[in-house]
Design a protein around this motif. Sequence first.
Motif, PDB file in Angstrom:
ATOM      1  N   GLY A  90       0.826  -1.195   0.000  1.00 55.40           N
ATOM      2  CA  GLY A  90       0.000   0.000   0.000  1.00 55.40           C
ATOM      3  C   GLY A  90       0.861   1.245   0.000  1.00 55.40           C
ATOM      4  O   GLY A  90       2.058   1.194  -0.308  1.00 55.40           O
ATOM      5  N   TYR A  91       0.245   2.352   0.368  1.00 56.05           N
ATOM      6  CA  TYR A  91       0.919   3.638   0.369  1.00 56.05           C
ATOM      7  C   TYR A  91       1.157   4.065   1.818  1.00 56.05           C
ATOM      8  O   TYR A  91       0.210   4.155   2.607  1.00 56.05           O
ATOM      9  N   VAL A  92       2.423   4.328   2.142  1.00 54.55           N
ATOM     10  CA  VAL A  92       2.739   4.824   3.484  1.00 54.55           C
ATOM     11  C   VAL A  92       2.224   6.246   3.554  1.00 54.55           C
ATOM     12  O   VAL A  92       2.654   7.114   2.807  1.00 54.55           O
ATOM     13  N   GLN A  93       1.240   6.477   4.423  1.00 59.67           N
ATOM     14  CA  GLN A  93       0.655   7.808   4.488  1.00 59.67           C
ATOM     15  C   GLN A  93       1.007   8.542   5.774  1.00 59.67           C
ATOM     16  O   GLN A  93       0.814   9.749   5.860  1.00 59.67           O
ATOM     17  N   LYS A  94       1.547   7.820   6.759  1.00 61.25           N
ATOM     18  CA  LYS A  94       1.862   8.485   8.016  1.00 61.25           C
ATOM     19  C   LYS A  94       2.981   7.725   8.707  1.00 61.25           C
ATOM     20  O   LYS A  94       2.988   6.495   8.743  1.00 61.25           O
ATOM     21  N   LEU A  95       3.933   8.470   9.253  1.00 67.21           N
ATOM     22  CA  LEU A  95       5.000   7.889  10.062  1.00 67.21           C
ATOM     23  C   LEU A  95       5.451   8.949  11.045  1.00 67.21           C
ATOM     24  O   LEU A  95       5.803  10.060  10.647  1.00 67.21           O
ATOM     25  N   SER A  96       5.400   8.623  12.319  1.00 73.71           N
ATOM     26  CA  SER A  96       5.804   9.598  13.332  1.00 73.71           C
ATOM     27  C   SER A  96       6.424   8.888  14.530  1.00 73.71           C
ATOM     28  O   SER A  96       6.143   7.729  14.793  1.00 73.71           O
ATOM     29  N   LYS A  97       7.268   9.628  15.223  1.00 79.11           N
ATOM     30  CA  LYS A  97       7.886   9.127  16.451  1.00 79.11           C
ATOM     31  C   LYS A  97       7.059   9.675  17.601  1.00 79.11           C
ATOM     32  O   LYS A  97       6.956  10.887  17.776  1.00 79.11           O
ATOM     33  N   LYS A  98       6.456   8.757  18.379  1.00 75.88           N
ATOM     34  CA  LYS A  98       5.498   9.164  19.405  1.00 75.88           C
ATOM     35  C   LYS A  98       5.914   8.657  20.775  1.00 75.88           C
ATOM     36  O   LYS A  98       6.656   7.693  20.881  1.00 75.88           O
ATOM     37  N   GLY A  99       5.353   9.288  21.795  1.00 75.68           N
ATOM     38  CA  GLY A  99       5.523   8.806  23.149  1.00 75.68           C
ATOM     39  C   GLY A  99       6.047   9.870  24.093  1.00 75.68           C
ATOM     40  O   GLY A  99       6.817  10.742  23.704  1.00 75.68           O
ATOM     41  N   TRP A 100       5.612   9.792  25.351  1.00 78.89           N
ATOM     42  CA  TRP A 100       6.081  10.719  26.378  1.00 78.89           C
ATOM     43  C   TRP A 100       7.449  10.293  26.899  1.00 78.89           C
ATOM     44  O   TRP A 100       8.388  11.061  26.900  1.00 78.89           O
ATOM     45  N   LEU A 101       7.530   9.069  27.326  1.00 78.68           N
ATOM     46  CA  LEU A 101       8.762   8.556  27.908  1.00 78.68           C
ATOM     47  C   LEU A 101       9.481   7.622  26.938  1.00 78.68           C
ATOM     48  O   LEU A 101      10.675   7.755  26.704  1.00 78.68           O
ATOM     49  N   CYS A 102       8.751   6.697  26.377  1.00 79.05           N
ATOM     50  CA  CYS A 102       9.312   5.730  25.426  1.00 79.05           C
ATOM     51  C   CYS A 102       8.919   6.157  24.023  1.00 79.05           C
ATOM     52  O   CYS A 102       7.754   6.097  23.658  1.00 79.05           O
ATOM     53  N   LYS A 103       9.863   6.604  23.237  1.00 79.13           N
ATOM     54  CA  LYS A 103       9.601   7.049  21.868  1.00 79.13           C
ATOM     55  C   LYS A 103       9.585   5.844  20.930  1.00 79.13           C
ATOM     56  O   LYS A 103      10.518   5.054  20.905  1.00 79.13           O
ATOM     57  N   THR A 104       8.501   5.700  20.188  1.00 77.54           N
ATOM     58  CA  THR A 104       8.380   4.611  19.216  1.00 77.54           C
ATOM     59  C   THR A 104       7.931   5.184  17.874  1.00 77.54           C
ATOM     60  O   THR A 104       7.250   6.199  17.816  1.00 77.54           O
ATOM     61  N   TRP A 105       8.327   4.517  16.805  1.00 75.86           N
ATOM     62  CA  TRP A 105       7.893   4.894  15.465  1.00 75.86           C
ATOM     63  C   TRP A 105       6.566   4.215  15.171  1.00 75.86           C
ATOM     64  O   TRP A 105       6.455   3.010  15.276  1.00 75.86           O
ATOM     65  N   GLU A 106       5.556   4.997  14.835  1.00 76.39           N
ATOM     66  CA  GLU A 106       4.219   4.491  14.525  1.00 76.39           C
ATOM     67  C   GLU A 106       3.817   5.001  13.147  1.00 76.39           C
ATOM     68  O   GLU A 106       4.104   6.140  12.795  1.00 76.39           O
ATOM     69  N   GLY A 107       3.152   4.143  12.370  1.00 79.55           N
ATOM     70  CA  GLY A 107       2.781   4.555  11.024  1.00 79.55           C
ATOM     71  C   GLY A 107       1.497   3.921  10.548  1.00 79.55           C
ATOM     72  O   GLY A 107       0.912   3.060  11.213  1.00 79.55           O
ATOM     73  N   GLU A 108       1.065   4.367   9.374  1.00 77.09           N
ATOM     74  CA  GLU A 108      -0.143   3.850   8.732  1.00 77.09           C
ATOM     75  C   GLU A 108       0.149   3.564   7.271  1.00 77.09           C
ATOM     76  O   GLU A 108       0.811   4.352   6.594  1.00 77.09           O
ATOM     77  N   LEU A 109      -0.379   2.453   6.804  1.00 75.09           N
ATOM     78  CA  LEU A 109      -0.272   2.053   5.404  1.00 75.09           C
ATOM     79  C   LEU A 109      -1.691   2.004   4.849  1.00 75.09           C
ATOM     80  O   LEU A 109      -2.545   1.282   5.372  1.00 75.09           O
ATOM     81  N   ALA A 110      -1.960   2.787   3.801  1.00 74.23           N
ATOM     82  CA  ALA A 110      -3.285   2.791   3.164  1.00 74.23           C
ATOM     83  C   ALA A 110      -3.273   1.738   2.061  1.00 74.23           C
ATOM     84  O   ALA A 110      -2.508   1.831   1.106  1.00 74.23           O
ATOM     85  N   MET A 111      -4.116   0.728   2.219  1.00 75.91           N
ATOM     86  CA  MET A 111      -4.201  -0.364   1.245  1.00 75.91           C
ATOM     87  C   MET A 111      -5.497  -0.224   0.463  1.00 75.91           C
ATOM     88  O   MET A 111      -6.581  -0.445   1.000  1.00 75.91           O
ATOM     89  N   ALA A 112      -5.373   0.158  -0.789  1.00 71.29           N
ATOM     90  CA  ALA A 112      -6.549   0.327  -1.650  1.00 71.29           C
ATOM     91  C   ALA A 112      -6.627  -0.843  -2.616  1.00 71.29           C
ATOM     92  O   ALA A 112      -5.669  -1.132  -3.333  1.00 71.29           O
ATOM     93  N   ASN A 113      -7.763  -1.526  -2.638  1.00 67.51           N
ATOM     94  CA  ASN A 113      -7.954  -2.663  -3.541  1.00 67.51           C
ATOM     95  C   ASN A 113      -8.302  -2.215  -4.951  1.00 67.51           C
ATOM     96  O   ASN A 113      -7.814  -2.758  -5.932  1.00 67.51           O
ATOM     97  N   LEU A 114      -9.176  -1.245  -5.052  1.00 65.45           N
ATOM     98  CA  LEU A 114      -9.612  -0.728  -6.348  1.00 65.45           C
ATOM     99  C   LEU A 114      -9.436   0.780  -6.359  1.00 65.45           C
ATOM    100  O   LEU A 114      -9.618   1.435  -5.334  1.00 65.45           O
ATOM    101  N   PRO A 115      -9.094   1.352  -7.519  1.00 67.14           N
ATOM    102  CA  PRO A 115      -8.996   2.815  -7.592  1.00 67.14           C
ATOM    103  C   PRO A 115     -10.339   3.452  -7.245  1.00 67.14           C
ATOM    104  O   PRO A 115     -11.387   3.023  -7.701  1.00 67.14           O
ATOM    105  N   GLY A 116     -10.301   4.434  -6.388  1.00 65.98           N
ATOM    106  CA  GLY A 116     -11.510   5.138  -5.975  1.00 65.98           C
ATOM    107  C   GLY A 116     -12.203   4.507  -4.785  1.00 65.98           C
ATOM    108  O   GLY A 116     -13.140   5.083  -4.240  1.00 65.98           O
ATOM    109  N   ALA A 117     -11.769   3.323  -4.374  1.00 67.03           N
ATOM    110  CA  ALA A 117     -12.387   2.655  -3.220  1.00 67.03           C
ATOM    111  C   ALA A 117     -11.766   3.189  -1.929  1.00 67.03           C
ATOM    112  O   ALA A 117     -10.640   3.679  -1.915  1.00 67.03           O
TER     113      ALA A 117
END
Length: 139
Positions: free
Chosen positions: A56-83
């Motif tokens: 899919g398309y990586v649409q978000k990636l960020s380093k998050k957390g107050w004490l423990c910093k972790t990399w969190e992200g989102e992958l948008a998986m589209a099956n059909l164009p426009g869906a």
Amino acid sequence: MNDTVTSVPSASKPGWKKRHWRLLILLSVLLIPVGLAAAWAAITLSYTYSNGERAGYVQKLSKKGWLCKTWEGELAMANLPGAMPEIFRFSVRSDSMAKLLEKNLGKRVSVSYEQHRGVPTSCFAETEYYITNVRLVET
């Protein structure tokens, strides 16, 4: 013959054994739960429940957390164009893997992941899906 009795001096003061047991109990109450939590975290992070690949398309990636910093992200998986895309939320443990994902932000990629269920805290990651490999998909 000498009838004097020699006494052996006490190595400890009276009440020392009582304080010793209190200290031992206090340490046990504190260290046993910490040791169990560390063992549980080690087991859940080393045992892979499942693994696979998603594209899919990586649409978000960020380093998050107050004490423990972790990399969190989102992958948008589209099956059909426009869906409406399905969102796959993931975590990244490696900084080099996060840099590779950042470089390909907005591009179509294939990610390999491992699922680790039952990790005790969100200090290791917010999701149970850990990215292990990323490759750019040619369009």
